[in-house]
Design a protein around this motif. Structure first.
Motif, mmCIF file in Angstrom:
data_model
loop_
_atom_site.group_PDB
_atom_site.id
_atom_site.type_symbol
_atom_site.label_atom_id
_atom_site.label_comp_id
_atom_site.label_asym_id
_atom_site.label_seq_id
_atom_site.Cartn_x
_atom_site.Cartn_y
_atom_site.Cartn_z
ATOM 1 N N GLY A 359 -4.936 -1.247 -4.379
ATOM 2 C CA GLY A 359 -5.834 -0.448 -3.557
ATOM 3 C C GLY A 359 -5.146 0.712 -2.880
ATOM 4 N N LEU A 360 -3.835 0.614 -2.653
ATOM 5 C CA LEU A 360 -3.076 1.686 -2.017
ATOM 6 C C LEU A 360 -1.850 2.018 -2.864
ATOM 7 C CD1 LEU A 360 -3.085 0.580 1.744
ATOM 8 C CD2 LEU A 360 -4.579 2.260 0.639
ATOM 9 N N ASP A 361 -1.504 3.325 -2.894
ATOM 10 C CA ASP A 361 -0.320 3.768 -3.634
ATOM 11 C C ASP A 361 0.900 3.919 -2.740
ATOM 12 O OD1 ASP A 361 -1.790 3.935 -5.981
ATOM 13 O OD2 ASP A 361 -2.444 5.984 -5.542
ATOM 14 N N GLY A 362 0.704 4.040 -1.446
ATOM 15 C CA GLY A 362 1.813 4.227 -0.521
ATOM 16 C C GLY A 362 1.893 5.626 0.042
ATOM 17 N N ASP A 363 1.128 6.599 -0.511
ATOM 18 C CA ASP A 363 1.159 7.980 -0.025
ATOM 19 C C ASP A 363 0.022 8.275 0.951
ATOM 20 O OD1 ASP A 363 3.339 8.449 -1.702
ATOM 21 O OD2 ASP A 363 2.032 8.994 -3.379
#
Length: 388
Positions: A359-363
């Motif tokens: 759900g999240l890429d980290g950016d």
């Protein structure tokens, strides 16, 4: 005025041109002033509109996800058991004559633990031996009679019927002899159990009888309890989400409250192979060497595994996650300050932080401590928060 030739004077022409020039400059200055005032009012209006719009935005504290480490550790409660533990029963009837070891004694395989007085068994053995001797005498006589009748048959001294009867008696009595021999062996076997020996090397964990106690053949009376504690079985229940990380042969470390700060190395030797439908865990067994006896079976401990994640994941503050009916969500802020409610799949719970598996890429920029009323498309004013 015109000169004598009838033409206007040159000075008058210059005066007219000068007046027009003054008028044009005045008009230009007036236009410039009017335009500057208009632009100033327009700029003030835009700034006021921006200020109003910014003031209308909800100020929020934001942060950024962090990439998870390449590996992680999992710690789970564990129960410690002896590698082998068994009660020792008597296999014969009688009275306990004496015991030679007590609780806590270290014994070797085959070591004598106790002796049982077996008067009834001894008498039964004597009786069976007497029966065996009688059967042996009968068989010896039958053999002699059968051999004699066989010789007399050649001179017609006896009939064939008498010879057959003698041979039949010999076979019948030989069968009785074998039965008597088996009965003697049985009683000797029972008599041998008057000496109770250790089935394997280990520690006597309990002595439950005293001299003179009535001993019965079977599992009604436990004489001793014996445990092999040189190697221990450690059982840990690994949650379903991390069960696919566990493999036979992987290392693990055991910690117990009685030895704070000390870790005991172990190895996974087997798993149950199924997820318990009640606890949703995988039963995992480790073997831990215990040559010094520092670890005690029955202790409570914790087992730690170094696990490798199946894929990339990120870490967010626990306060950034909203738990809603359609699943956990994170409020993500785009470049224009607009909120997008992003659904996520959670992994491990580290207390102040949570692992996000997808759900999240980290950016992304995520809102910390979002209000429960925040919705998709809400305009916010991001303020960099303190990420712990």
């Amino acid at each position: 005025m015109p000169d004598s030739s009838g033409k206007p004077k040159r000075s008058s022409v210059w005066a007219i041109l000068l007046r027009w020039l003054v008028v044009l400059v005045a008009v230009a200055l007036l236009g410039t002033l009017l335009y500057s005032g208009f632009r100033a009012r327009q700029k003030n209006g835009e700034e006021l509109e921006t200020t109003v719009r910014d003031n209308a935005r909800l100020p929020v504290s934001v942060g950024h996800p962090q990439q998870a480490a390449a590996g992680f550790t999992g710690t789970y409660p564990a129960n410690i058991r002896a590698y082998v533990e068994t009660p020792i029963y008597a296999r014969t009837n009688g009275y306990l004559k004496r015991w030679l070891v007590d609780m806590g004694a270290k014994v070797k395989d085959g070591q004598l633990l106790a002796e049982i007085d077996t008067p009834e068994v001894d008498q039964q053995l004597k009786q069976s031996e007497a029966t065996l001797n009688a059967a042996q005498s009968t068989v010896d006589l039958d053999r002699t009679t059968a051999a004699r009748y066989q010789q007399l048959l050649k001179s017609d001294g006896v009939s064939q019927q008498e010879v057959d009867t003698a041979n039949g008696n010999l076979k019948t009595d030989e069968s009785k002899l074998r039965a008597a021999q088996a009965d003697v062996e049985r009683w000797k076997y029972l008599q041998s159990f008057k000496q109770v020996t250790a089935p394997f090397a280990g520690t006597i964990t309990a002595r439950l009888v005293d001299p003179g106690a009535l001993i019965s053949n079977g599992n009604s009376t436990i004489l001793f309890r014996l445990a092999d504690t040189s190697t221990l079985r450690v059982y840990a229940n690994v949650p379903e989400d991390f069960s696919h990380h566990i493999a036979v042969g992987m290392p693990g470390s055991l910690e117990v409250p009685s030895s704070p700060g000390k870790k005991f190395a172990g190895t996974v030797v087997r798993t149950s192979g199924i997820i318990d439908p009640v606890s949703r865990t995988l039963m995992t067994e480790l073997q831990v060497l215990n040559p010094s006896g520092e670890l005690l079976p029955g202790e409570y401990g914790q087992v730690t595994f170094k696990l490798k994640p199946a894929g990339a994941s990120v870490i967010v503050q626990a306060s950034a996650v909203l738990f809603r009916p359609d699943g956990p969500q994170v409020a993500v802020v785009d470049a224009g300050g607009k909120v997008h409610m992003q659904g996520v799949k959670l992994g491990r719970d580290y207390g102040r932080t949570l692992e996000v598996l997808s759900g999240l890429d980290g950016d992304e920029t995520v809102i910390l401590n979002p209000s429960d009323s925040i919705t998709e498309g809400t305009l916010v004013k991001p303020v960099q928060g303190q990420e712990k």
